[in-house]
Design an enzyme around this catalytic site. Structure first.
Site, PDB file in Angstrom:
ATOM      1  N   ALA A  81       0.837  -1.207   0.000  1.00 42.17           N
ATOM      2  CA  ALA A  81       0.000   0.000   0.000  1.00 42.17           C
ATOM      3  C   ALA A  81       0.872   1.258   0.000  1.00 42.17           C
ATOM      4  O   ALA A  81       0.694   2.152  -0.842  1.00 42.17           O
ATOM      5  CB  ALA A  81      -0.933  -0.024   1.207  1.00 42.17           C
ATOM      6  N   LYS A 130       8.715   0.759  10.441  1.00 46.91           N
ATOM      7  CA  LYS A 130       9.136   0.453  11.818  1.00 46.91           C
ATOM      8  C   LYS A 130      10.466  -0.282  11.889  1.00 46.91           C
ATOM      9  O   LYS A 130      11.271  -0.047  12.763  1.00 46.91           O
ATOM     10  CB  LYS A 130       8.073  -0.422  12.494  1.00 46.91           C
ATOM     11  CG  LYS A 130       7.177   0.361  13.415  1.00 46.91           C
ATOM     12  CD  LYS A 130       6.437  -0.486  14.398  1.00 46.91           C
ATOM     13  CE  LYS A 130       5.370  -1.338  13.794  1.00 46.91           C
ATOM     14  NZ  LYS A 130       4.424  -1.851  14.816  1.00 46.91           N
ATOM     15  N   ALA A 132       3.660 -12.552   1.629  1.00 50.17           N
ATOM     16  CA  ALA A 132       2.508 -13.063   0.886  1.00 50.17           C
ATOM     17  C   ALA A 132       2.958 -14.203  -0.019  1.00 50.17           C
ATOM     18  O   ALA A 132       3.999 -14.125  -0.669  1.00 50.17           O
ATOM     19  CB  ALA A 132       1.860 -11.950   0.080  1.00 50.17           C
ATOM     20  N   GLN A 133       2.144 -15.247  -0.044  1.00 50.27           N
ATOM     21  CA  GLN A 133       2.552 -16.433  -0.798  1.00 50.27           C
ATOM     22  C   GLN A 133       1.694 -16.631  -2.035  1.00 50.27           C
ATOM     23  O   GLN A 133       2.154 -16.569  -3.169  1.00 50.27           O
ATOM     24  CB  GLN A 133       2.443 -17.678   0.100  1.00 50.27           C
ATOM     25  CG  GLN A 133       3.408 -17.678   1.263  1.00 50.27           C
ATOM     26  CD  GLN A 133       3.285 -18.932   2.121  1.00 50.27           C
ATOM     27  OE1 GLN A 133       2.589 -19.886   1.784  1.00 50.27           O
ATOM     28  NE2 GLN A 133       4.005 -18.955   3.231  1.00 50.27           N
ATOM     29  N   GLU A 185      -7.586 -20.406  -5.361  1.00 50.43           N
ATOM     30  CA  GLU A 185      -7.645 -20.436  -3.895  1.00 50.43           C
ATOM     31  C   GLU A 185      -9.095 -20.480  -3.457  1.00 50.43           C
ATOM     32  O   GLU A 185     -10.006 -20.371  -4.290  1.00 50.43           O
ATOM     33  CB  GLU A 185      -6.934 -19.209  -3.317  1.00 50.43           C
ATOM     34  CG  GLU A 185      -5.427 -19.268  -3.497  1.00 50.43           C
ATOM     35  CD  GLU A 185      -4.714 -18.089  -2.870  1.00 50.43           C
ATOM     36  OE1 GLU A 185      -4.366 -18.192  -1.690  1.00 50.43           O
ATOM     37  OE2 GLU A 185      -4.519 -17.090  -3.556  1.00 50.43           O
ATOM     38  N   ASP A 202      -1.098  -0.414  14.555  1.00 51.07           N
ATOM     39  CA  ASP A 202      -0.716   0.971  14.911  1.00 51.07           C
ATOM     40  C   ASP A 202      -1.580   2.018  14.202  1.00 51.07           C
ATOM     41  O   ASP A 202      -2.004   3.002  14.811  1.00 51.07           O
ATOM     42  CB  ASP A 202       0.760   1.238  14.562  1.00 51.07           C
ATOM     43  CG  ASP A 202       1.712   0.340  15.322  1.00 51.07           C
ATOM     44  OD1 ASP A 202       1.237  -0.575  16.023  1.00 51.07           O
ATOM     45  OD2 ASP A 202       2.933   0.531  15.211  1.00 51.07           O
ATOM     46  N   HIS A 236      -6.245 -17.852   9.198  1.00 48.09           N
ATOM     47  CA  HIS A 236      -5.872 -18.686   8.048  1.00 48.09           C
ATOM     48  C   HIS A 236      -5.914 -20.131   8.506  1.00 48.09           C
ATOM     49  O   HIS A 236      -5.363 -20.468   9.561  1.00 48.09           O
ATOM     50  CB  HIS A 236      -4.471 -18.320   7.541  1.00 48.09           C
ATOM     51  CG  HIS A 236      -4.181 -18.866   6.173  1.00 48.09           C
ATOM     52  ND1 HIS A 236      -4.027 -20.204   5.937  1.00 48.09           N
ATOM     53  CD2 HIS A 236      -4.034 -18.252   4.982  1.00 48.09           C
ATOM     54  CE1 HIS A 236      -3.793 -20.387   4.637  1.00 48.09           C
ATOM     55  NE2 HIS A 236      -3.796 -19.209   4.041  1.00 48.09           N
ATOM     56  N   ARG A 284     -12.307 -19.130   3.792  1.00 51.36           N
ATOM     57  CA  ARG A 284     -11.484 -19.413   4.978  1.00 51.36           C
ATOM     58  C   ARG A 284     -12.234 -19.527   6.283  1.00 51.36           C
ATOM     59  O   ARG A 284     -11.847 -20.299   7.155  1.00 51.36           O
ATOM     60  CB  ARG A 284     -10.478 -18.280   5.147  1.00 51.36           C
ATOM     61  CG  ARG A 284      -9.364 -18.466   4.237  1.00 51.36           C
ATOM     62  CD  ARG A 284      -8.330 -17.448   4.456  1.00 51.36           C
ATOM     63  NE  ARG A 284      -7.456 -17.596   3.313  1.00 51.36           N
ATOM     64  CZ  ARG A 284      -6.608 -16.709   2.913  1.00 51.36           C
ATOM     65  NH1 ARG A 284      -6.492 -15.582   3.562  1.00 51.36           N
ATOM     66  NH2 ARG A 284      -5.850 -16.938   1.880  1.00 51.36           N
ATOM     67  N   ARG A 301     -12.665 -11.812   4.113  1.00 51.68           N
ATOM     68  CA  ARG A 301     -11.923 -11.497   2.878  1.00 51.68           C
ATOM     69  C   ARG A 301     -11.681 -12.757   2.053  1.00 51.68           C
ATOM     70  O   ARG A 301     -11.231 -13.781   2.594  1.00 51.68           O
ATOM     71  CB  ARG A 301     -10.570 -10.891   3.229  1.00 51.68           C
ATOM     72  CG  ARG A 301      -9.673 -10.669   2.026  1.00 51.68           C
ATOM     73  CD  ARG A 301      -8.331 -10.136   2.447  1.00 51.68           C
ATOM     74  NE  ARG A 301      -7.552 -11.121   3.143  1.00 51.68           N
ATOM     75  CZ  ARG A 301      -6.534 -11.794   2.629  1.00 51.68           C
ATOM     76  NH1 ARG A 301      -6.154 -11.579   1.392  1.00 51.68           N
ATOM     77  NH2 ARG A 301      -5.880 -12.671   3.349  1.00 51.68           N
TER      78      ARG A 301
END
Ligand code: FAD
Ligand code: SIN
Length: 535
Positions: free
Chosen positions: A18, A37, A48-49, A120, A221, A242, A288, A384
């Site tokens: 992002a 950070k 991410a896979q 997926e 945060d 997950h 999921r 999601r």
């Protein structure tokens, strides 16, 4: 370092898909600071896979991607936002490739190279573009390189943003952002930064749970800072677990991609029985929430520490070429996935709720934007769908870049902002308070606010939050801040938002499942849970 040394047109907090997506989409005359950070790559994006969803197959359609997203979201997706995101799938993949991201390809019938698409959970077609099983790494590394080549972008690694600074506009009575306070964690010094425009791209909050697939930076945060500054947040009860993380004492909930199930992986009980067909006709490829809940149910019913994910029926050549990183990492932990089933358990993975924004990423505060996992855009609803997240990051980065460019044409640069005052605090000799409270919070969130909830458990968790908040306020007033402390403070705020939202939703929908209200109640709850700090 003196105060207000730094002044930028745009401050972007976060260097994942992002944050970098936004920085690279803004025009090059705009001076940008990106804060991160730890090092630039350390965020969920890098890990991410599975991939990034986009409609590219001739048999597939935008309509089908929309329907699948809405179905997974269990009635709460915002149609206009689903439309916006899904229809920008191909453009986002093209943009990534133009920025040197290399995806896996295959030869088509004409012997031309085309993108290989995997599948997926929840997707009716193959529509997940990927770079083997390390898609996030391919994206992060390529975008890092692009950003580092831009003269108008300055990167601040190892800088932890503490809070936003805002000012009330005298004419409109509305708040606008003017900057932020930052802890330079290498120098252990706090300074302020000013800007008419700040974007929160700080990722999710899954570290609030004991077991999570997320890296350490995912401590909510951005959500906590926006809440303290006066922004509304929505749908925080929908924390996604997950279904398949490796069960091994040293694996730190290492994710085994859903693409393994997409390519034929089966979920088994210890005796080798397949169980998902008993729960949903889509079996291992159900969304999921359904798969994680089924696993949780079987683990509790049989008193077993894990279930198993088996892809050993596919050839070793296939598995090694599609999942090279997973194959190697599993071998490191003593499992050969080409020959044996992998022990897997669910773990906290994704924050569906977040800071409420409009379709340009703008929050309730002028000049303050939120994009990526930290935002609530209305895309995901109550759950999601896999691989819709990085796509959302990129689409909203682009949307925000257009809006910010317009905003900066008229926005007044802020005058001086108040200096950080640490004159009344001392170094803590009580670091144990922070580490103890971190552990306690994550344990009770796992036990009381996890995959299956009850009102009583949620109330227990709320009671503990009240105690933790008192200790944190006390610590904040008396001691110098540290990164660990700041993260704990944000996690406690985020946890409270999750619990309060869960208590308000007296039904079960998508990722929120409570034994006290096990059914869907469309009449009363087919709506977002909106929390407003001003009430
Ligand atoms: P992140 O990439 O998490 O970046 C957050 C950034 O914010 C970091 O740079 C961090 O340092 C910074 N930050 C946070 N707080 C502060 C602060 N206070 N001060 C300064 N900086 C701060 N999604 C998909 O679509 N497809 C997938 O295949 C997929 N696989 C996944 C696999 C794993 C293991 C995980 C954990 C997630 C996966 N997801 C996937 C989800 C997806 O990766 C994330 O939702 C997405 O990458 C979030 O991007 P982001 O830019 O919002 O945040
Ligand atoms: C995975 O590869 O299973 C993660 C995909 C996602 O979270 O979107």
């Amino acid at each position: 370092m003196s105060d207000n040394t730094f002044s930028y047109d745009v401050i972007i907090i976060g260097s994942g898909a992002a944050g970098l997506g936004l920085a690279l989409s803004l025009p090059s005359h705009i001076q940008i600071a990106i804060l991160s950070k730890l090092n630039m790559s350390e965020g969920s994006t890098y890990y991410a896979q599975g991939g990034i969803s986009a409609v590219l197959d001739d048999a597939d359609s935008l309509e089908s991607h929309k329907i699948d997203t809405i179905k997974a979201g269990a009635g709460l997706c915002h149609d206009d936002i689903v439309d916006l995101v899904v229809s920008n799938g191909k453009a986002s993949i093209d943009w990534l490739m133009a920025n040197n991201v290399e995806f896996s390809t295959r030869k088509n019938v004409r012997s031309d190279n085309e993108l290989h698409l995997t599948k997926e959970g929840g997707h009716s077609y193959r529509r997940v573009v990927h770079a083997n099983d390390s898609t996030g790494k391919a994206v992060q590394v390529a975008l890092n390189e692009q950003v580092l080549n831009r003269d108008n972008i300055k990167i601040f690694e190892h800088h932890n943003v503490i809070d936003l600074v805002t000012r009330k506009d005298e004419k409109t009575g509305k708040k606008r952002v003017t900057g932020c306070y930052v802890l330079d964690t290498k120098k252990d010094a706090v300074f302020s930064m000013k800007s008419p425009c700040v974007t929160l791209a700080t990722g999710g909050a899954s570290k609030v749970y004991l077991y999570t697939s997320n890296p350490d930076v995912s401590t909510g945060d951005g959500i906590a800072m926006a809440w303290r500054a006066g922004c509304r947040v929505a749908n925080m009860e929908f924390m996604q677990f997950h279904p398949t993380c490796l069960f091994h004492p040293e694996a730190k909930s290492f994710l085994i991609s859903e693409a393994v199930r997409g390519e034929g992986g089966l979920l088994l009980l210890p005796d080798g029985t397949r169980f998902m067909p008993n729960f949903d006709k889509r079996a291992e490829l159900a969304p999921r929430d359904i798969v994680a809940r089924a696993i949780d149910h079987e683990m509790k019913r049989l008193g077993i520490p894990s279930v198993f994910l088996d892809i050993s029926h596919r050839t070793a050549k296939f598995t090694k070429s599609h999942f090279p990183m997973l194959y190697k990492r599993c071998l490191d932990f003593g499992f050969d996935m080409t020959k044996e089933p992998l022990p897997v358990v669910p773990a906290a993975h994704y924050t569906c709720g977040g800071v409420i924004t409009d379709r340009n990423g703008l929050t309730d505060i002028n000049g303050l934007y939120a994009i990526g996992e930290t935002a609530f855009t209305g895309l995901h609803g109550a759950n999601r769908m896999a691989s819709n997240s990085i796509l959302e990051c990129l689409v909203f980065a682009k949307q925000a870049s257009i809006d910010i460019t317009q905003y900066l044409k008229t926005a007044k640069p802020p005058s001086q902002i108040r200096a950080w005052d640490n004159s009344k605090v001392i170094n803590s000799d009580e670091a144990i308070v922070v580490s103890h409270n971190w552990a306690e919070l994550r344990q009770f969130m796992w036990d009381y606010v996890g995959i299956v909830r009850t009102t009583k458990r949620l109330q227990r968790a709320k009671h503990r939050i009240t105690l933790l908040k008192q200790e944190i306020d006390d610590y904040y007033m008396n001691f110098h801040v540290t990164s660990d402390f700041l993260e704990l403070r944000n996690l406690v705020t985020t946890a409270e938002l999750i619990i309060d939202s869960a208590l308000l939703r007296k039904e079960s929908r998508g990722l929120h499942y409570t034994l006290d209200f096990p059914n869907l109640d469309d009449k009363h709850f087919k709506k977002d849970t909106v929390l407003d700090p001003s009430r």
